[in-house]
Design an enzyme around this catalytic site. Structure first.
Site, PDB file in Angstrom:
ATOM      1  N   VAL A  65      37.488  41.840  42.723  1.00 34.56           N
ATOM      2  CA  VAL A  65      36.706  42.995  43.168  1.00 34.56           C
ATOM      3  C   VAL A  65      37.379  43.648  44.382  1.00 34.56           C
ATOM      4  O   VAL A  65      37.979  42.973  45.210  1.00 34.56           O
ATOM      5  CB  VAL A  65      35.258  42.544  43.498  1.00 34.56           C
ATOM      6  CG1 VAL A  65      35.211  41.723  44.763  1.00 34.56           C
ATOM      7  CG2 VAL A  65      34.309  43.705  43.588  1.00 34.56           C
ATOM      8  N   LYS A 118      45.932  45.093  43.233  1.00 30.77           N
ATOM      9  CA  LYS A 118      47.215  44.691  42.658  1.00 30.77           C
ATOM     10  C   LYS A 118      47.872  43.622  43.544  1.00 30.77           C
ATOM     11  O   LYS A 118      48.344  42.595  43.035  1.00 30.77           O
ATOM     12  CB  LYS A 118      48.120  45.917  42.529  1.00 30.77           C
ATOM     13  CG  LYS A 118      49.474  45.661  41.893  1.00 30.77           C
ATOM     14  CD  LYS A 118      50.191  46.993  41.617  1.00 30.77           C
ATOM     15  CE  LYS A 118      51.532  46.782  40.934  1.00 30.77           C
ATOM     16  NZ  LYS A 118      52.595  46.329  41.843  1.00 30.77           N
ATOM     17  N   GLU A 135      36.617  43.714  31.432  1.00 32.92           N
ATOM     18  CA  GLU A 135      35.898  44.823  30.818  1.00 32.92           C
ATOM     19  C   GLU A 135      36.911  45.845  30.319  1.00 32.92           C
ATOM     20  O   GLU A 135      38.023  45.955  30.868  1.00 32.92           O
ATOM     21  CB  GLU A 135      34.996  45.489  31.849  1.00 32.92           C
ATOM     22  CG  GLU A 135      33.817  44.632  32.249  1.00 32.92           C
ATOM     23  CD  GLU A 135      32.747  45.479  32.916  1.00 32.92           C
ATOM     24  OE1 GLU A 135      33.092  46.380  33.687  1.00 32.92           O
ATOM     25  OE2 GLU A 135      31.558  45.226  32.653  1.00 32.92           O
ATOM     26  N   TYR A 158      45.039  45.011  34.123  1.00 29.07           N
ATOM     27  CA  TYR A 158      45.534  43.645  33.954  1.00 29.07           C
ATOM     28  C   TYR A 158      46.785  43.606  33.081  1.00 29.07           C
ATOM     29  O   TYR A 158      47.649  42.764  33.266  1.00 29.07           O
ATOM     30  CB  TYR A 158      44.433  42.742  33.392  1.00 29.07           C
ATOM     31  CG  TYR A 158      43.339  42.490  34.395  1.00 29.07           C
ATOM     32  CD1 TYR A 158      43.611  41.808  35.582  1.00 29.07           C
ATOM     33  CD2 TYR A 158      42.041  42.944  34.188  1.00 29.07           C
ATOM     34  CE1 TYR A 158      42.609  41.594  36.521  1.00 29.07           C
ATOM     35  CE2 TYR A 158      41.042  42.733  35.114  1.00 29.07           C
ATOM     36  CZ  TYR A 158      41.335  42.055  36.292  1.00 29.07           C
ATOM     37  OH  TYR A 158      40.354  41.846  37.219  1.00 29.07           O
TER      38      TYR A 158
END
Lengths: 173, 173
Positions: free
Chosen positions: A106, A118, A142, A149
């Site tokens: 997060v 990152k 999600e 990712y």
């Protein structure tokens, strides 16, 4: 249920490059007023919880979050030194040898878009792969963050392996 | 990276039914010469490793397997009492509160098709959900066993959430 079949246990150029570049990245972050932490000693869990909620995670009991963090092998967070509050967070659980799963990545919405996520993810993967020799690293993403990712070296359903999630509700309907 | 959004923390009929039926299932298994264990004290790791290899898992260092099991919260195996060897195995790692991932589910090929895998998985899910209150349970399944896990209440990519796996090789090519 299988291992991910990554049998190659030497470091690839990618890991070396990331490991080499990270100190410079975090030095730059430090000049911008951020600090990296690897334990949750000074981490304000209530504030972290508000960040979780602000990005759409379900609100969770801070006491339970504390227990979860005590059972977490690898944990990273970035502090904004001006406020001493966390602005980015990520953690990984696993067996310490073969497998790790990354959870709760997060970044505070006010601090998104400047590379904190990152940097944190590259640091976490480096800790798992280079320091601990763990090559089977998974996560559940999600749809809107699958690209984020993928750029970090993660692949969805490699070799036909499917991430599955238990849901008794789903089963019942 | 998100939680799985299962906010409902009460038990569903499915979990109750499974919890109620398990003692009977394991009583039947016992009359057939099988015993359930929840620690790896008497588990022959070399024999377990040969079962892993026999179903196609990569061969791993038994010393590393031992370290992995020491870092494993929930572990179940079925012993064939006649030989005192393991014939089925499953384990889960996680943070003890929110998330668990199931790894290394295996049944000795000579003992497949008699319900050992299903009984073990139902027992493991029951331990996680009913005993520990952990609702976010994931696993990575090869294509050929997706149906097996679906029947147990697992869903692939629920709500568009994708299981992703790190692969530096993939990134390089």
């Amino acid at each position: 249920m299988d291992e991910f079949r990554l049998t190659e246990h030497k470091l690839f150029d990618r890991e070396r490059e990331i490991a080499d570049s990270l100190p410079a990245i975090f030095a730059i972050l430090q000049t911008r007023g951020f600090n990296l932490h690897r334990t949750f000693t000074n981490l304000d869990l209530n504030h972290l919880n508000t960040i979780f909620v602000s990005v759409g995670f379900p609100k969770r009991d801070p006491e339970k979050i504390k227990i979860a963090l005590q059972h977490t092998d690898s944990l990273l967070w970035i502090e904004y030194t001006k406020t001493q509050k966390p602005v980015a967070f990520a953690r990984a659980t696993g067996d310490g040898v073969f497998n790790a799963i990354i959870w709760d990545v997060v970044v505070d919405p006010s601090f998104q878009g400047i590379g904190l996520g990152k940097a944190l993810m590259e640091r976490l993967v480096e800790e798992l792969v280079v320091e601990k020799g763990i090559w089977n690293i998974g996560l559940y993403a999600e749809g809107r963050v699958v690209g984020f990712y993928r750029d970090l070296g993660f692949a969805a359903d490699p070799d036909g392996i499917r991430g599955m999630v238990y849901s008794s509700k789903q089963k019942k309907t």
